[in-house]
Design a protein around this motif. Structure first.
Motif, PDB file in Angstrom:
ATOM      1  N   ARG A 465       0.835  -1.216   0.000  1.00  0.00           N
ATOM      2  CA  ARG A 465       0.000   0.000   0.000  1.00  0.00           C
ATOM      3  C   ARG A 465       0.867   1.263   0.000  1.00  0.00           C
ATOM      4  O   ARG A 465       0.509   2.271  -0.614  1.00  0.00           O
ATOM      5  N   GLU A 466       1.982   1.200   0.655  1.00  0.00           N
ATOM      6  CA  GLU A 466       2.890   2.344   0.668  1.00  0.00           C
ATOM      7  C   GLU A 466       3.636   2.474  -0.663  1.00  0.00           C
ATOM      8  O   GLU A 466       3.913   3.578  -1.145  1.00  0.00           O
ATOM      9  N   ALA A 467       3.970   1.325  -1.266  1.00  0.00           N
ATOM     10  CA  ALA A 467       4.813   1.335  -2.458  1.00  0.00           C
ATOM     11  C   ALA A 467       4.088   1.834  -3.705  1.00  0.00           C
ATOM     12  O   ALA A 467       4.684   2.541  -4.528  1.00  0.00           O
ATOM     13  N   ILE A 468       2.815   1.481  -3.863  1.00  0.00           N
ATOM     14  CA  ILE A 468       2.113   1.820  -5.110  1.00  0.00           C
ATOM     15  C   ILE A 468       2.073   3.332  -5.351  1.00  0.00           C
ATOM     16  O   ILE A 468       2.421   3.799  -6.449  1.00  0.00           O
ATOM     17  N   PRO A 469       1.686   4.164  -4.379  1.00  0.00           N
ATOM     18  CA  PRO A 469       1.750   5.617  -4.619  1.00  0.00           C
ATOM     19  C   PRO A 469       3.183   6.110  -4.850  1.00  0.00           C
ATOM     20  O   PRO A 469       3.401   7.047  -5.621  1.00  0.00           O
ATOM     21  N   ALA A 470       4.156   5.464  -4.206  1.00  0.00           N
ATOM     22  CA  ALA A 470       5.550   5.847  -4.440  1.00  0.00           C
ATOM     23  C   ALA A 470       5.962   5.523  -5.874  1.00  0.00           C
ATOM     24  O   ALA A 470       6.664   6.305  -6.525  1.00  0.00           O
ATOM     25  N   PHE A 471       5.510   4.398  -6.375  1.00  0.00           N
ATOM     26  CA  PHE A 471       5.812   4.025  -7.758  1.00  0.00           C
ATOM     27  C   PHE A 471       5.166   5.007  -8.740  1.00  0.00           C
ATOM     28  O   PHE A 471       5.692   5.242  -9.827  1.00  0.00           O
TER      29      PHE A 471
END
Length: 546
Positions: A465-471
């Motif tokens: 969940r944290e990684a997807i917006p970062a990507f």
């Protein structure tokens, strides 16, 4: 022979995959400052793409050129790092079988006929050692029919599927032929050359990220099988290994499920990362085995056009896009909870496929055909896990974790081999999905919308969940609300390692057993597994003549 690197030519002047020979020749003559009469021949060793300037995309070539007065040219350009002697990439056998077979020496046995097993058997056959290959699954065309049985009819054959059968798991994949392994002996070149001999497109020898695709891999695998047989090798399908005969820490032979016993003192174990029953048998025999890290997560799907625009920009003509091909990506994020999240096995213009090998479990994977022209892009978005932290109690504990997650996914998907899925926007908001948006999932037998909150451990859900917006900061709209997550991705690599000696490549406590490829914990993809097959075949060859 000279190796000339960093020859750059405008992509707009190229054919689809390379420039015309006369264009490349002109660039060579200009770089070397020689007349045409001094250039004897040339070939493309590598071709990449420089797309840093969207208005001036370049093809970048490394060229091997045969010239007159080579020493004079090298002396002239001795300070130029881009003009050097070309290394010899010709494969050299470490030994060959004696004309008269060594008395009391049994034929080597290779278990598994995926990339590692194929190349182990091929090198042994080419060296004259006539291996016997045991493959638990079926020959590739019948295996393809069985695989479609799951995808179209929800009927699983546990011995013939995406994981088991001629060609291995890589047959139903993107057919990626690149790796980050160190390859100082140019084994990878040998692999690519053998693939081309078997019918692969010649461009795999030079493009920077070659791939083949399932349809081409099928006929190639058949051709390589024929080559091994023509050299005296023997390949037996539907032969599942059930026992390894070990006496005084030395392999004496093997038994298959029919009860047949084959004597051998040289056993290559190249069974792939999903041969769980074989791993259990190996552990029970006292052969040293240990848990190793792997990753778990979901498949993520976006429109391929979204990835193309993000990677190439919005202003490219159709002609340029055709030359560039479907865009890919590689992403990594280090989450606040200490976990690493990364994209795995990205498949441009591909599909998400059902990849289970055990009843009542759901596993996802990605696949592309050679054309890469399907509507969606997909990749695994996975979280690294380790035995020290996540499954510390037993060498086979990683397998049990995989099974637990796959069984849970089967239930979440409706208990009929549909995969549980969720829209990206709903996943980020932690609410169940109820209807598809603009992205239609490609997974067959089908996707059952739900909440993926319980599909993975809490730490993995939080990290993704944290990684997807970062990507999304690297690829705009990667967090597309209507994008699809499908679960679960659990077979990113083998959860075990059958530890081997670094020099002899034999098991550290069982002489004559040669752990090989991805299943044994020594590779991670088609190319690296094939290269490991070559290394192990060389070790077996040397042992046979010692």
């Amino acid at each position: 022979m000279l190796r000339i690197t960093e020859i750059k030519l405008p992509l707009v002047q190229a054919e689809t995959l390379k420039h015309q020979d006369d264009q490349i020749k002109a660039a060579i003559l200009k770089r070397l400052e020689i007349p045409e009469s001094e250039l004897i021949s040339f070939e493309i060793f590598k071709r990449g793409v420089d797309a840093r300037k969207s208005h001036a995309i370049l093809y970048v070539y490394n060229i091997d050129a045969e010239v007159k007065n080579e020493a004079k040219i090298l002396a002239k350009f001795k300070k130029d790092p881009h003009i050097k002697p070309a290394p010899d990439t010709t494969y050299q056998f470490v030994t060959t079988a004696p004309e008269k077979a060594v008395e009391n020496t049994h034929r080597p046995v290779v278990v598994g006929f995926g990339p590692a097993g194929i190349f182990a058997a091929l090198i042994l056959a080419q060296a004259g050692f006539k291996p016997i290959v045991l493959e638990r699954g079926k020959e590739v065309r019948q295996r393809t029919k069985d695989t479609w049985g799951l995808w179209r009819k929800r009927e699983l054959n546990p011995e013939s599927n995406v994981q088991f059968g001629e060609g291995g798991a890589g047959t139903f994949s993107d057919g990626k032929l690149y790796s980050q392994i160190k390859d100082t002996k140019h084994y990878g070149r040998k692999v690519l050359q053998e693939f081309v001999k078997a019918g692969a497109p010649e461009e795999i020898l030079y493009i920077s990220h070659p791939h083949i695709g399932t349809f081409k891999l099928v006929s190639m695998v058949e051709e390589m099988r024929s080559t091994i047989i023509s050299l005296g090798g023997e390949i037996r399908f539907s032969q599942r290994l059930t026992d390894i005969d070990v006496k005084d820490q030395q392999v004496q032979g093997v038994t298959v499920h029919t009860g047949e016993y084959l004597p051998t003192n040289h056993l290559v174990l190249a069974v792939g990362h999903s041969a769980r029953d074989t791993f259990e048998m190996v552990h029970e025999k006292g052969i040293y085995i240990e848990a190793k890290p792997f990753s778990i997560g979901f498949r993520i799907e976006h429109p391929q056009s979204l990835i193309d625009r993000a990677r190439y920009g919005k202003s490219y003509s159709d002609d340029i896009l055709q030359k560039l091909g479907a865009a890919d990506y590689k992403l990594v994020h280090h989450a606040k909870n200490g976990r690493s999240v990364y994209s795995f096995c990205m498949c441009p213009g591909g599909t998400v496929v059902a990849a289970t090998s055990e009843p009542n479990r759901v596993v996802t994977n990605g696949m592309s055909q050679y054309s890469r022209n399907e509507r969606n892009a997909n990749a695994g978005i996975v979280v690294g896990i380790t035995p020290e932290v996540d499954y510390p109690d037993h060498p086979l504990a990683g397998i049990e974790l995989q099974r637990q997650l796959e069984s849970q996914a089967f239930v979440l998907g409706g208990s009929n081999y549909s995969a549980p899925g969720q829209l990206i926007g709903d996943f980020l908001a932690n609410k169940p999905s109820t209807a598809f948006g603009e992205v239609t999932p490609s997974y067959t037998p089908g996707v059952h919308l739900t909440n993926l909150e319980s599909a993975l451990p809490t730490f993995a859900i939080e990290a993704i969940r944290e990684a997807i917006p970062a990507f999304a900061k690297q690829i705009p709209n990667f967090d597309l609300k209507d994008g699809i997550l499908t679960g679960v991705e659990t077979r990113t690599s083998s959860p075990i390692r059958i530890k081997r000696d670094d020099e002899s490549l034999q098991s550290i406590n069982t002489k004559g057993l040669f752990p090989c490829g991805e299943g044994a914990g020594y590779a991670g993809g088609i190319l690296s597994a094939a290269v490991d097959g070559i290394k192990v075949a060389e070790a077996v060859s040397l042992s046979l003549v010692s």
